[in-house]
Motif scaffolding. Structure first.
Motif, PDB file in Angstrom:
ATOM      1  N   ARG A 142       0.854  -1.114  -0.014  1.00 50.39           N
ATOM      2  CA  ARG A 142       0.209  -0.047   0.118  1.00 50.39           C
ATOM      3  C   ARG A 142       0.925   1.244  -0.060  1.00 50.39           C
ATOM      4  N   VAL A 143       2.046   1.162   0.569  1.00 52.92           N
ATOM      5  CA  VAL A 143       3.096   2.383   0.353  1.00 52.92           C
ATOM      6  C   VAL A 143       3.400   2.414  -0.702  1.00 52.92           C
ATOM      7  N   VAL A 144       3.792   1.341  -1.377  1.00 53.83           N
ATOM      8  CA  VAL A 144       4.071   1.426  -2.828  1.00 53.83           C
ATOM      9  C   VAL A 144       3.277   2.000  -3.722  1.00 53.83           C
ATOM     10  N   GLU A 145       1.821   1.819  -3.671  1.00 54.92           N
ATOM     11  CA  GLU A 145       0.599   2.453  -4.392  1.00 54.92           C
ATOM     12  C   GLU A 145       0.681   3.713  -4.313  1.00 54.92           C
ATOM     13  N   VAL A 146       0.488   4.008  -2.983  1.00 58.85           N
ATOM     14  CA  VAL A 146       0.154   5.450  -2.864  1.00 58.85           C
ATOM     15  C   VAL A 146       1.721   6.429  -3.290  1.00 58.85           C
ATOM     16  N   GLY A 147       2.524   5.940  -2.849  1.00 59.31           N
ATOM     17  CA  GLY A 147       3.846   6.505  -3.144  1.00 59.31           C
ATOM     18  C   GLY A 147       4.172   6.851  -4.703  1.00 59.31           C
ATOM     19  N   VAL A 148       4.254   5.666  -5.378  1.00 58.17           N
ATOM     20  CA  VAL A 148       4.492   5.379  -6.641  1.00 58.17           C
ATOM     21  C   VAL A 148       3.512   6.276  -7.645  1.00 58.17           C
ATOM     22  N   HIS A 149       2.048   5.885  -7.287  1.00 59.91           N
ATOM     23  CA  HIS A 149       1.128   6.678  -7.961  1.00 59.91           C
ATOM     24  C   HIS A 149       0.986   8.182  -7.707  1.00 59.91           C
ATOM     25  N   GLY A 150       1.740   8.508  -6.437  1.00 56.60           N
ATOM     26  CA  GLY A 150       1.944   9.966  -6.260  1.00 56.60           C
ATOM     27  C   GLY A 150       2.869  10.732  -7.290  1.00 56.60           C
ATOM     28  N   LEU A 151       3.865   9.745  -7.529  1.00 56.34           N
ATOM     29  CA  LEU A 151       4.925  10.359  -8.663  1.00 56.34           C
ATOM     30  C   LEU A 151       4.043  10.553  -9.761  1.00 56.34           C
ATOM     31  N   ASP A 152       3.013   9.526 -10.201  1.00 55.05           N
ATOM     32  CA  ASP A 152       2.329   9.971 -11.302  1.00 55.05           C
ATOM     33  C   ASP A 152       1.516  11.184 -11.413  1.00 55.05           C
ATOM     34  N   LEU A 153       0.773  11.370 -10.123  1.00 57.24           N
ATOM     35  CA  LEU A 153       0.047  12.567 -10.047  1.00 57.24           C
ATOM     36  C   LEU A 153       0.650  13.720  -9.930  1.00 57.24           C
ATOM     37  N   ALA A 154       1.804  13.785  -9.509  1.00 64.25           N
ATOM     38  CA  ALA A 154       2.470  14.862  -9.384  1.00 64.25           C
ATOM     39  C   ALA A 154       3.194  15.431 -10.864  1.00 64.25           C
ATOM     40  N   ALA A 155       3.608  14.347 -11.616  1.00 62.66           N
ATOM     41  CA  ALA A 155       3.851  14.485 -13.035  1.00 62.66           C
ATOM     42  C   ALA A 155       2.700  15.163 -13.691  1.00 62.66           C
ATOM     43  N   ALA A 156       1.619  14.611 -13.549  1.00 63.85           N
ATOM     44  CA  ALA A 156       0.327  15.148 -14.252  1.00 63.85           C
ATOM     45  C   ALA A 156      -0.142  16.379 -13.884  1.00 63.85           C
ATOM     46  N   LEU A 157       0.205  16.752 -12.612  1.00 64.52           N
ATOM     47  CA  LEU A 157      -0.183  18.200 -12.107  1.00 64.52           C
ATOM     48  C   LEU A 157       0.960  19.106 -12.253  1.00 64.52           C
ATOM     49  N   ALA A 158       2.168  18.858 -12.790  1.00 69.96           N
ATOM     50  CA  ALA A 158       3.273  19.619 -12.948  1.00 69.96           C
ATOM     51  C   ALA A 158       3.691  20.172 -11.725  1.00 69.96           C
ATOM     52  N   ARG A 159       3.735  19.476 -10.587  1.00 66.96           N
ATOM     53  CA  ARG A 159       4.221  19.621  -9.376  1.00 66.96           C
ATOM     54  C   ARG A 159       5.520  18.671  -9.274  1.00 66.96           C
ATOM     55  N   ARG A 160       6.278  19.398  -8.161  1.00 65.28           N
ATOM     56  CA  ARG A 160       7.545  18.605  -7.807  1.00 65.28           C
ATOM     57  C   ARG A 160       6.930  17.352  -7.016  1.00 65.28           C
ATOM     58  N   PRO A 161       7.675  16.235  -7.450  1.00 65.56           N
ATOM     59  CA  PRO A 161       7.410  14.959  -6.175  1.00 65.56           C
ATOM     60  C   PRO A 161       7.526  15.162  -4.967  1.00 65.56           C
TER      61      PRO A 161
END
Length: 222
Positions: A142-161
């Motif tokens: 679950r840490v992997v899912e939230v953390g790695v998909h957080g990288l995907d969301l940051a990229a889509a939102l043009a935010r720093r990881p």
């Protein structure tokens, strides 16, 4: 278990803080997890973060069969499984508007953490793939899912990881099997995670070093 619990809490709290600042246009942005939008990927993350509630309400299997690394075996994520995962995220995203979806993510992960805290030591759960896992090992996923998909969301939102240090430690440890990254690569944890999960490409030199070190990247499907 305590470090994994802290990583799950920290990463979910951080993602919730970021999400409270997004608007409808942000939620409709495309992501690199095609064909999902930010809204659809968030729905997937929300479901994954809350999955332990039902798992812990079910009878406990007698013994564990797989660990967190085996959960990400390539055989688990067949085309039909991936198609169902994609459709589920898209369907769930239509059920709630943006603010409600953000609020439900917060509710889901907090309910999961409460269920974890109420579980006895060594509790075994059954995954959606049918495997039996020790609770602490499944929480690592679950840490992997939230953390790695957080990288995907940051990229889509043009935010720093925004990957938190506690989550980065858990994810990196799972990806490397606890082994040290070859010093010739010069990667920090964020770079390791991006490279190992396909969020960033490997150069020919990096691939040669990785192969020589005997690293085996995990297969990710959700």
């Amino acid at each position: 278990m305590e470090s994994v619990r802290a990583a799950f809490r920290d990463e979910c709290e951080r993602l919730g803080e970021v999400l409270r600042g997004v608007d409808g246009a942000d939620l409709d942005r495309p992501t690199d997890c095609r064909p999902w939008t930010v809204r659809e990927l968030l729905a997937h993350v929300r479901t994954g973060a809350g999955r332990l509630v039902d798992m812990l309400a079910a009878p406990a299997p007698p013994r564990a069969e797989v660990d967190a690394a085996a959960y990400y075996g390539a055989a688990k994520f067949t085309p039909s499984v991936d198609a169902a995962r994609v459709d589920s995220g898209r369907r769930e995203a239509r059920e709630l508007d943006g603010p409600a979806l953000v609020a439900d993510f917060d509710r889901a992960w907090r309910a999961a953490l409460d269920a974890v805290d109420a579980a006895p030591p060594g509790r075994v759960v059954r995954t959606r793939h049918g495997d039996a896992m020790v609770l602490g090992e499944f929480l690592r996923t679950r840490v992997v899912e939230v953390g790695v998909h957080g990288l995907d969301l940051a990229a889509a939102l043009a935010r720093r990881p925004w990957l938190t240090p506690t989550a980065a430690e858990v994810v990196a440890g799972l990806l490397t099997g606890g082994r040290a990254v070859p010093p010739g690569l010069g990667w920090d944890r964020l770079t390791l995670i991006r490279k190992a999960t396909g969020r960033a490409g490997l150069t020919d030199r990096e691939r040669a070093v990785v192969d020589a070190a005997g690293f085996r990247w995990l297969s990710f499907g959700g």
